[in-house]
Scaffold this motif. Structure first.
Motif, mmCIF file in Angstrom:
data_model
loop_
_atom_site.group_PDB
_atom_site.id
_atom_site.type_symbol
_atom_site.label_atom_id
_atom_site.label_comp_id
_atom_site.label_asym_id
_atom_site.label_seq_id
_atom_site.Cartn_x
_atom_site.Cartn_y
_atom_site.Cartn_z
ATOM 1 N N LEU A 37 35.437 18.997 35.399
ATOM 2 C CA LEU A 37 34.389 19.979 35.125
ATOM 3 C C LEU A 37 33.996 19.844 33.660
ATOM 4 C CD1 LEU A 37 32.635 22.497 35.705
ATOM 5 C CD2 LEU A 37 34.631 23.894 35.083
ATOM 6 N N VAL A 38 32.707 19.607 33.408
ATOM 7 C CA VAL A 38 32.184 19.547 32.042
ATOM 8 C C VAL A 38 31.204 20.701 31.868
ATOM 9 C CG1 VAL A 38 30.995 18.181 30.299
ATOM 10 C CG2 VAL A 38 32.393 17.029 32.040
ATOM 11 N N GLU A 39 31.441 21.520 30.837
ATOM 12 C CA GLU A 39 30.580 22.660 30.544
ATOM 13 C C GLU A 39 29.996 22.515 29.145
ATOM 14 O OE1 GLU A 39 32.746 26.415 32.514
ATOM 15 O OE2 GLU A 39 34.041 25.253 31.173
ATOM 16 N N HIS A 40 28.921 23.253 28.884
ATOM 17 C CA HIS A 40 28.340 23.229 27.549
ATOM 18 C C HIS A 40 27.779 24.598 27.188
ATOM 19 C CE1 HIS A 40 24.609 22.784 29.894
ATOM 20 N NE2 HIS A 40 23.995 23.288 28.829
ATOM 21 N N LYS A 41 27.626 24.806 25.897
ATOM 22 C CA LYS A 41 26.945 25.981 25.370
ATOM 23 C C LYS A 41 26.404 25.606 23.999
ATOM 24 C CE LYS A 41 29.403 29.486 24.062
ATOM 25 N NZ LYS A 41 30.376 30.594 24.056
ATOM 26 N N HIS A 42 25.480 26.393 23.488
ATOM 27 C CA HIS A 42 24.926 26.096 22.171
ATOM 28 C C HIS A 42 26.015 26.215 21.108
ATOM 29 C CE1 HIS A 42 20.661 25.459 22.847
ATOM 30 N NE2 HIS A 42 20.681 26.435 23.744
ATOM 31 N N SER A 43 26.022 25.275 20.195
ATOM 32 C CA SER A 43 26.984 25.295 19.101
ATOM 33 C C SER A 43 26.668 26.448 18.151
ATOM 34 C CB SER A 43 26.945 23.970 18.340
ATOM 35 O OG SER A 43 27.761 24.023 17.190
ATOM 36 N N ALA A 44 27.727 27.079 17.647
ATOM 37 C CA ALA A 44 27.561 28.153 16.663
ATOM 38 C C ALA A 44 27.893 27.671 15.253
ATOM 39 C CB ALA A 44 28.460 29.334 17.031
ATOM 40 N N ILE A 45 28.115 26.367 15.104
ATOM 41 C CA ILE A 45 28.461 25.802 13.804
ATOM 42 C C ILE A 45 27.211 25.687 12.939
ATOM 43 C CG2 ILE A 45 29.306 23.743 12.617
ATOM 44 C CD1 ILE A 45 31.522 25.234 13.978
ATOM 45 N N ALA A 46 27.295 26.157 11.709
ATOM 46 C CA ALA A 46 26.169 26.054 10.785
ATOM 47 C C ALA A 46 25.783 24.590 10.597
ATOM 48 C CB ALA A 46 26.538 26.677 9.440
ATOM 49 N N GLY A 47 24.511 24.304 10.738
ATOM 50 C CA GLY A 47 24.032 22.938 10.617
ATOM 51 C C GLY A 47 23.956 22.209 11.941
ATOM 52 N N ASN A 48 24.501 22.821 12.995
ATOM 53 C CA ASN A 48 24.469 22.179 14.316
ATOM 54 C C ASN A 48 23.887 23.128 15.364
ATOM 55 O OD1 ASN A 48 25.102 19.849 15.953
ATOM 56 N ND2 ASN A 48 26.776 21.032 16.864
ATOM 57 N N GLU A 49 23.036 24.052 14.911
ATOM 58 C CA GLU A 49 22.516 25.082 15.806
ATOM 59 C C GLU A 49 21.708 24.518 16.970
ATOM 60 O OE1 GLU A 49 22.153 25.012 12.557
ATOM 61 O OE2 GLU A 49 22.895 26.878 11.666
#
Length: 221
Positions: A37-49
């Motif tokens: 199972l591969v999942e994703h969500k938006h990154s919360a890291i500054a510079g990688n929004e």
């Protein structure tokens, strides 16, 4: 950064990855097969929004120690096994051993997406944490003047990433593998191309790991 600063960065990275493991909100399925199972969500890291955080999960009928051994990402003699089966990797080099559990490592990758994604290289701080229940590698890219960019590769940047191998309670000899990917591969590539390539690459790594474990006789069934 000196060794004290690198140690502090490593601890922050490990804490961040623990948060990703516990996180149950806003994940979307990127790819799902019988085994992965591969999942994703938006990154919360500054510079990688505008990038994504990926989390892959699968289970294996072998010990966590075997999983960790085959996934070991630090350059040197112990990494030869990883290079043997992981065809995405062209080279692994140990840049500096700061402590038994902390090192600076360089990984170089082959081209991807039928050559549309040029070979990359990453210089990462890698923090190993091993206890009775979990074995993990926690990594993040750092600037490293001692390891200048190679013009044959695009220097990418890994935001907090890594993998975990842990026992499954009540199931002796069975382990869970969790892979966290959060990378900015840099270069002038369409975001859509990168986003479409990563889930398949992550699932492919898990499947290739399963195949080599079967081939080498480590899967019990």
């Amino acid at each position: 950064m000196n060794s004290t600063q690198l140690r502090e960065l490593a601890k922050v990275t490990a804490d961040t990855l623990q948060g990703y493991l516990r996180d149950t909100e806003d994940w979307k399925t990127s790819k799902k097969t019988k085994d992965v199972l591969v999942e994703h969500k938006h990154s919360a890291i500054a510079g990688n929004e505008h990038g994504y955080l990926y989390r892959a999960q699968c289970e294996f009928n072998c010990s966590k120690d075997i999983l960790f051994k085959y996934m070991y990402p630090i350059g040197g003699a112990e990494s030869e096994l990883r290079k043997k089966w992981d065809k995405d990797i062209s080279d692994l080099q140990l840049v500096e051993k700061i402590a038994p559990d902390l090192s600076v490592n360089m990984v170089r990758t082959n081209s991807a997406a039928m050559g549309m994604i040029y070979p990359r290289e990453y210089v990462d701080l890698v923090f190993e944490i091993c206890d009775d229940d979990v074995m993990s590698c926690n990594a993040v890219s750092i600037d490293c003047p001692a390891q200048p960019s190679n013009p044959k590769f695009v220097r990418g940047w890994n935001h907090p990433c890594g993998f975990f191998c842990h026992d499954i309670p009540g199931h002796p000899g069975r382990a869970k593998f969790v892979l966290i990917v959060q990378t900015d591969i840099k270069g002038n590539l369409p975001r859509s191309l990168v986003d479409s390539a990563i889930p398949g690459a992550v699932a492919g790594l898990c499947n290739n790991l399963r195949q080599i474990l079967k081939k080498d006789g480590y899967l019990t069934r």
